[in-house]
Design an enzyme around this catalytic site. Structure first.
Site, PDB file in Angstrom:
ATOM      1  N   ARG A 291       0.840  -1.213   0.000  1.00 10.89           N
ATOM      2  CA  ARG A 291       0.000   0.000   0.000  1.00 10.89           C
ATOM      3  C   ARG A 291       0.875   1.263   0.000  1.00 10.89           C
ATOM      4  NH1 ARG A 291      -5.049  -1.390   4.122  1.00 10.89           N
ATOM      5  NH2 ARG A 291      -5.323  -3.557   3.515  1.00 10.89           N
TER       6      ARG A 291
ATOM      7  N   GLU B 208     -10.912  -1.800  -5.316  1.00  9.62           N
ATOM      8  CA  GLU B 208     -11.404  -0.858  -4.291  1.00  9.62           C
ATOM      9  C   GLU B 208     -10.523   0.383  -4.232  1.00  9.62           C
ATOM     10  OE1 GLU B 208     -10.911  -2.100  -0.215  1.00  9.62           O
ATOM     11  OE2 GLU B 208     -12.780  -1.157   0.414  1.00  9.62           O
TER      12      GLU B 208
HETATM   13  C1  LIG Z   1     -10.463  -0.929   6.159  1.00  3.50           C
HETATM   14  C2  LIG Z   1     -10.451  -2.351   6.492  1.00  3.50           C
HETATM   15  C3  LIG Z   1     -10.094  -2.635   7.934  1.00  3.50           C
HETATM   16  C4  LIG Z   1     -10.436  -4.066   8.222  1.00  3.50           C
HETATM   17  O1  LIG Z   1      -9.689  -4.945   7.431  1.00  3.50           O
HETATM   18  C5  LIG Z   1      -9.421  -6.089   8.206  1.00  3.50           C
HETATM   19  N1  LIG Z   1      -8.206  -6.702   7.660  1.00  3.50           N
HETATM   20  C6  LIG Z   1      -7.065  -6.066   7.378  1.00  3.50           C
HETATM   21  N2  LIG Z   1      -6.164  -6.949   6.903  1.00  3.50           N
HETATM   22  C7  LIG Z   1      -6.776  -8.175   6.896  1.00  3.50           C
HETATM   23  C8  LIG Z   1      -6.379  -9.483   6.515  1.00  3.50           C
HETATM   24  N3  LIG Z   1      -5.141  -9.709   6.041  1.00  3.50           N
HETATM   25  N4  LIG Z   1      -7.263 -10.493   6.624  1.00  3.50           N
HETATM   26  C9  LIG Z   1      -8.517 -10.243   7.102  1.00  3.50           C
HETATM   27  N5  LIG Z   1      -8.961  -9.027   7.484  1.00  3.50           N
HETATM   28  C10 LIG Z   1      -8.081  -8.019   7.381  1.00  3.50           C
HETATM   29  C11 LIG Z   1      -9.243  -5.572   9.601  1.00  3.50           C
HETATM   30  O2  LIG Z   1      -9.562  -6.524  10.519  1.00  3.50           O
HETATM   31  C12 LIG Z   1     -10.229  -4.445   9.654  1.00  3.50           C
HETATM   32  O3  LIG Z   1     -11.443  -4.944  10.112  1.00  3.50           O
END
Ligand SMILES: CCC[C@H]1O[C@@H](n2cnc3c(N)ncnc32)[C@H](O)[C@@H]1O
Length: 483
Positions: free
Chosen positions: A100, A171
């Site tokens: 990112r 996205e």
């Molecule tokens: C904007 C998004 C935030 C959310 O994005 C989830 N999130 C981030 N990285 C991963 C990942 N590698 N696998 C599963 N969920 C993931 C976080 O928990 C948070 O809720």
């Protein structure tokens, strides 16, 4: 950088493209003609845009998790598990933080260290480093459409690689991946870089390939008022449509008051269609995505399931085309594949039970819809005014002046004067409007609603309400009542 809200010519696009593909060696693998051929050979059920549009026609809400790990085989295993065991309708690849920030060297190191450790040491999938070949392996291993989920201010190379590898949804946006995600990246930069991404999708559309774009709805995910969130989505929708994007999913992060959440989705769909119609963007396929609660989560698994199921119900009743699923590991970190799959199953159970049901019209819903529309109109009119009719220029100026102001955003370009707080029914209201040019009537409405809470709680309207609300859900309630 002369920014304007005008579809880039092919010449302008291909000139910039030469630089983009040089950012990392895997950029050399990208061949647009091959990409078009590969995308056209995809079966319909693996095209994100087509699956979303069918769901919209059928009045269905699809479930999609977030998921991403460092190693290719593990990532494939993870996505297959979420698809088969979890029943996910749509699949992500959540991209890691180094990617990112375009720090591909660290990704390379992260992959090697993860191989040595035998587990993922990155917090997502490093798609640029795996390149077209690696991303094709992921796509060919699963039987659902794939979307790139991330938070990348400069996401041009990642887009080139994943789209030519058959991933059919992407996205992000020039506001929604700057203010909540960047520290010191100019709005000029991200508006222009996301025009590139949208122009790439527009180019694919011109070749007869439909790729879905999803501006990031929740923004900071912390008490973001509906009208700010929806205004950002509508702006990114229109900027994308100008570059030729047709399939657009507009997002919203659940706030917690059911009527307000439903009003948010309804006005998002309605106003986006209205603006596209008014501006002459034809054959648009506009859908919506409801993100389950994006704020602090309870650690307790059962309580967390309550939050997830409540979000699933709100998504279904709002009529959103898609719901993004949280997991019970939210308060801990990256979820295990089991926790992720279980949350999808719980969500789909609720979606099935509520299939065909939407929240009935009511006076409260009509009032909320009217309020949101009035607030959005103030913001949008001012944005166009600041740009002398040019939406891109107006957006850049609006952020500078705090007309677009996201609460708790890390970006130094964000004004940060506006403050939200919940009213006595948990609806998000404006505690401070900052430089958002609301009418006196709108300001009075927000203050009056907050005053009802102040009277109920026997305290003054204050920032303490905001602070209490930020911690409330993690502690087990929606509204942060004084202790
Ligand atoms: C904007 C998004 C935030 C959310 O994005 C989830 N999130 C981030 N990285 C991963 C990942 N590698 N696998 C599963 N969920 C993931 C976080 O928990 C948070 O809720």
């Amino acid at each position: 950088m002369n920014i304007k809200n005008k579809k880039w010519t092919e010449e302008e696009f291909f000139k910039v493209r030469e630089e983009v593909l040089k950012q990392w060696p895997t950029g050399e693998e990208v061949d647009l003609a091959e990409g078009v051929k590969y995308l056209k050979e995809l079966p319909d059920h693996k095209n994100f845009a087509k699956k979303l549009w069918t769901a919209k026609q059928d009045g269905k809400t699809l479930a999609q998790p977030r998921a991403g790990v460092a190693l290719l085989n593990e990532h494939i295993e993870l996505l297959s598990f979420l698809s088969e065991e979890g029943g996910a309708d749509l699949l992500p690849s959540t991209i890691d933080s180094y990617t990112r920030l375009n720090r591909y060297e660290e990704c390379e190191r992260g992959i090697k260290e993860s191989e040595k450790a035998g587990r993922s040491l990155l917090n997502g999938f490093p798609g640029v480093n795996y390149g077209v070949k690696g991303c094709k392996r992921v796509l060919e291993a699963v039987d659902k459409p794939l979307q790139v989920r991330h938070g990348t201010p400069d996401a041009r190379l990642l887009a080139e690689i994943t789209m030519s590898a058959g991933w059919t949804s992407y996205e992000g946006g020039g506001i929604s991946y700057n203010l909540p995600y960047a520290k010191s990246v100019s709005m000029e930069r991200t508006i222009r870089d996301w025009q590139y991404v949208d122009r790439l999708v527009g180019w694919y559309e011109e070749q007869g390939v439909s790729i879905n774009r999803e501006p990031y709805g929740p923004l900071t995910g912390t008490l973001v008022p509906v009208s700010i969130s929806n205004a950002v989505q509508i702006i990114e929708c229109l900027l994308a449509a100008e570059q030729g994007v047709k399939s657009i999913t507009l997002g919203y992060g659940q706030c917690g008051n059911l009527v307000q959440d439903v009003a948010a989705i309804r006005t998002l769909q309605e106003l986006a269609e209205e603006y596209c119609e008014k501006l002459g963007y034809e054959n648009m396929q506009i859908t919506t995505v409801f993100h389950q609660w994006m704020g602090g989560f309870p650690e307790d698994e059962s309580k967390a399931f309550g939050v997830i199921s409540n979000g699933a119900a709100a998504a279904a009743l709002s009529g959103a085309t898609k719901v993004i699923v949280k997991t019970t590991h939210e308060a801990i970190g990256i979820p295990t594949k089991e926790a992720n799959a279980n949350a999808i199953k719980a969500t789909k159970m609720v979606l099935n039970l509520l299939e065909g049901q939407t929240l009935p019209d009511s006076e409260e819903l009509e009032t909320e819809i009217k309020q949101v529309k009035a607030e959005i109109k103030c913001i949008m009119d001012k944005v166009y005014d600041l740009g002398n009719g040019d939406l891109a220029l107006g957006t850049i100026e609006a952020v500078k002046q705090g007309v677009i102001d996201i609460p708790f955003a890390p970006a130094n370009v964000n004004m940060g004067k506006m403050l939200p707080a919940r009213d006595n029914k948990g609806r998000i209201r404006y505690l401070e409007c900052g430089n958002i040019p609301f009418t006196d009537e709108i300001k009075a409405f927000n203050t009056a609603e907050l005053q009802k809470r102040a009277d109920f709680e026997g305290r003054e309207i204050s920032f303490q309400m905001t602070v209490d609300d930020i911690f409330a859900v993690g502690k087990g309630t929606l509204i942060g009542r004084p202790e």
